[in-house]
Write an enzyme that holds these catalytic residues in place. Structure first.
Site, PDB file in Angstrom:
ATOM      1  N   ASN A  28     -88.095  85.641  19.033  1.00 23.22           N
ATOM      2  CA  ASN A  28     -87.427  85.846  17.745  1.00 23.22           C
ATOM      3  C   ASN A  28     -87.857  84.696  16.838  1.00 23.22           C
ATOM      4  OD1 ASN A  28     -85.740  86.213  15.586  1.00 23.22           O
ATOM      5  ND2 ASN A  28     -83.852  86.316  16.780  1.00 23.22           N
TER       6      ASN A  28
ATOM      7  N   ARG B  70     -88.764  90.460  17.929  1.00 23.70           N
ATOM      8  CA  ARG B  70     -87.678  91.011  17.129  1.00 23.70           C
ATOM      9  C   ARG B  70     -88.088  91.009  15.648  1.00 23.70           C
ATOM     10  NH1 ARG B  70     -82.822  88.251  14.286  1.00 23.70           N
ATOM     11  NH2 ARG B  70     -81.666  90.112  13.694  1.00 23.70           N
TER      12      ARG B  70
ATOM     13  N   HIS C 297     -78.923  94.976  12.785  1.00 20.87           N
ATOM     14  CA  HIS C 297     -78.241  94.873  14.085  1.00 20.87           C
ATOM     15  C   HIS C 297     -78.395  96.155  14.913  1.00 20.87           C
ATOM     16  CE1 HIS C 297     -75.041  91.730  12.563  1.00 20.87           C
ATOM     17  NE2 HIS C 297     -76.141  91.145  12.990  1.00 20.87           N
TER      18      HIS C 297
ATOM     19  N   ARG D 196     -71.468  85.518   4.477  1.00 28.35           N
ATOM     20  CA  ARG D 196     -71.783  86.577   3.505  1.00 28.35           C
ATOM     21  C   ARG D 196     -70.524  87.286   3.014  1.00 28.35           C
ATOM     22  NH1 ARG D 196     -75.717  88.791   7.631  1.00 28.35           N
ATOM     23  NH2 ARG D 196     -77.592  87.526   7.380  1.00 28.35           N
TER      24      ARG D 196
ATOM     25  N   GLU E 295     -79.108  91.443  22.970  1.00 26.78           N
ATOM     26  CA  GLU E 295     -80.211  91.927  22.141  1.00 26.78           C
ATOM     27  C   GLU E 295     -81.570  91.628  22.776  1.00 26.78           C
ATOM     28  OE1 GLU E 295     -77.959  90.246  18.702  1.00 26.78           O
ATOM     29  OE2 GLU E 295     -79.101  91.724  17.585  1.00 26.78           O
TER      30      GLU E 295
END
Ligand code: ADP
Length: 397
Positions: A9, A90, A179, A238, A385
């Protein structure tokens, strides 16, 4: 040793990696390179009981990747003897091009580059990781796994914004979600655990970034993140959903520029904007702290977070035409029993009930926390993940 996949990643100033056995789900080794390009870098590599921490400047992604490969050589496991059959990368934004993993060819690389316009913070950083990894591990197939892929099949009615059609098309403005790897992994796991493929599910991925999806018989029919991960739930930093006219207002009245607004909405809002801290554990401590303005702010923030989640559960239940399973996952979803209780208490009028002991029990295992007579099964299913990326990568080699 059986086959393994190296999952990478790559971010703008970091590279996270994990060597995984996709068959067992075991993480064999993992680590990260941080603060790439800064005066003080950090590299950590973990293998078995060995943890190596290096504090040294890392000039760029290539230097970082070379250090990682050196650590595999010196600390282990030896990659040449680890049967690495794929490197899984990813990728945040796959746009309209990818509805599943893709073997990285020059053409696929070109498409990821084209999508930089939609994910200017993420895709360029992923490309750096792809380029150095392909160069340094050229004999292994590299596979891109996209955060958006699970949502490529969203119905047009949930993927399309009610924006002027020509403008939306010209600038590729639509809801891509994010996601997706986690939502797919968790909803699939729920189906496997319950032995059913026809479930109407809502998955709450609540981490520093947070999103919710509605999944009908394995297909995502709605999700809360949109063109970018900014839309939807209240997150660590956020805003989540907000009237877009706030942008016009702050531009006209506050003279704020687009980069400032981007920064404000993405990095200085959410829990952080409301309480001063983006970490849910810290917000919980404030909410339980001494009476005063800080405690009031934290309690209001938690109330906003829970209310937003409940609002989505209500609307997604209506979209699905009913709900069989509600699942909590990611850092907050898996660990914050209070949040799960607060959400489920708000759903009590609809017959949702959870078992207080089952909810409070700490476990790394997937589990049901609802009572037998609850109208909806409520579960906690840890996401993974990296494992999901490893398994998807394996399907192409
Ligand atoms: P990321 O999106 O960075 O992958 P994670 O899934 O790791 O995030 O989730 C991070 C969030 O989980 C943080 O807000 C953290 O406070 C929260 N968290 C972790 N453990 C707990 C806990 N025991 N109680 C409440 N929140 C927790």
């Amino acid at each position: 040793m059986s086959q393994t996949v190296l999952v990478i990643n790559s971010g703008s100033s970091s590279i996270k990696y994990q060597l995984i056995d996709p068959a067992t789900g075991d993480g064999i080794a993992k680590g990260l390179v941080e603060k790439i390009g800064e005066s003080e870098g950090h590299i950590q590599h973990k293998y078995g009981d060995a943890i190596v921490d290096l504090h040294e400047p890392v000039a760029d992604h290539e230097a970082g990747m070379r250090e990682v490969l050196r650590l595999f050589d010196e600390v282990g496991p030896n990659l040449a003897e680890s049967h690495v059959v794929a490197v899984g990368h990813r990728i945040v934004q796959g746009g309209k091009y990818f509805d599943g993993p893709a073997l990285i060819t020059d053409e696929v690389r070109g498409l990821i580059q084209e999508l930089c316009a939609l994910a200017p913070l993420h895709n360029p950083a992923h490309l750096k990781g792809i380029d150095v990894a392909r160069e340094l591990m050229s004999d292994i197939p590299h596979v891109a796994v996209f955060d958006t892929a699970f949502f490529r099949q969203l119905p047009e009615a949930t993927a399309t914004y009610a924006l002027d059609r020509a403008t939306a098309e010209k600038f590729s403005v639509r809801r891509y979600g994010a996601h997706g790897t986690s939502h797919q992994f968790v909803s699939t796991r729920v189906g496997e655990l319950l032995g059913r493929s026809d479930l109407r599910q809502i998955v709450l991925h609540l981490g520093n970034g947070a999103s919710v999806s509605a999944v009908d018989a394995g297909r995502a029919i709605d999700t809360s993140m949109g063109l970018t991960p900014l839309e939807g739930l209240v997150m660590g930093t956020r805003t989540g959903d907000i009237d877009p006219a706030v942008v016009f207002h702050l531009r006209r009245q506050g003279g704020m520029l687009v980069d400032e607004l981007d920064d404000l909405f993405n990095k200085k809002s959410g829990l952080k904007g409301l309480t001063g801290n983006n970490d849910m554990r810290a917000v919980r401590l404030m909410a339980e702290g001494p009476k005063g303005a800080e405690r009031d702010r934290a309690r209001l923030a938690l109330d906003i977070v829970v209310t937003r989640i409940v609002k989505y559960i209500g609307s997604y239940t209506a979209e699905l035409g009913g709900l069989d399973v509600l699942t909590f996952t990611a850092g907050i979803g898996e660990n914050d029993a209070d949040l799960r209780r607060e959400v489920c208490e708000r759903l009590a009028p609809f017959g949702v009930s959870i078992d207080a002991d089952a909810n409070a029990a700490r476990s790394d295992e997937a589990r049901t926390i609802s009572t037998d007579d609850s109208t909806v099964r409520v579960m906690v299913v840890p996401t993974n993940e990296e494992l999901a990326i490893a398994r998807q990568a394996l399907t192409l080699v």
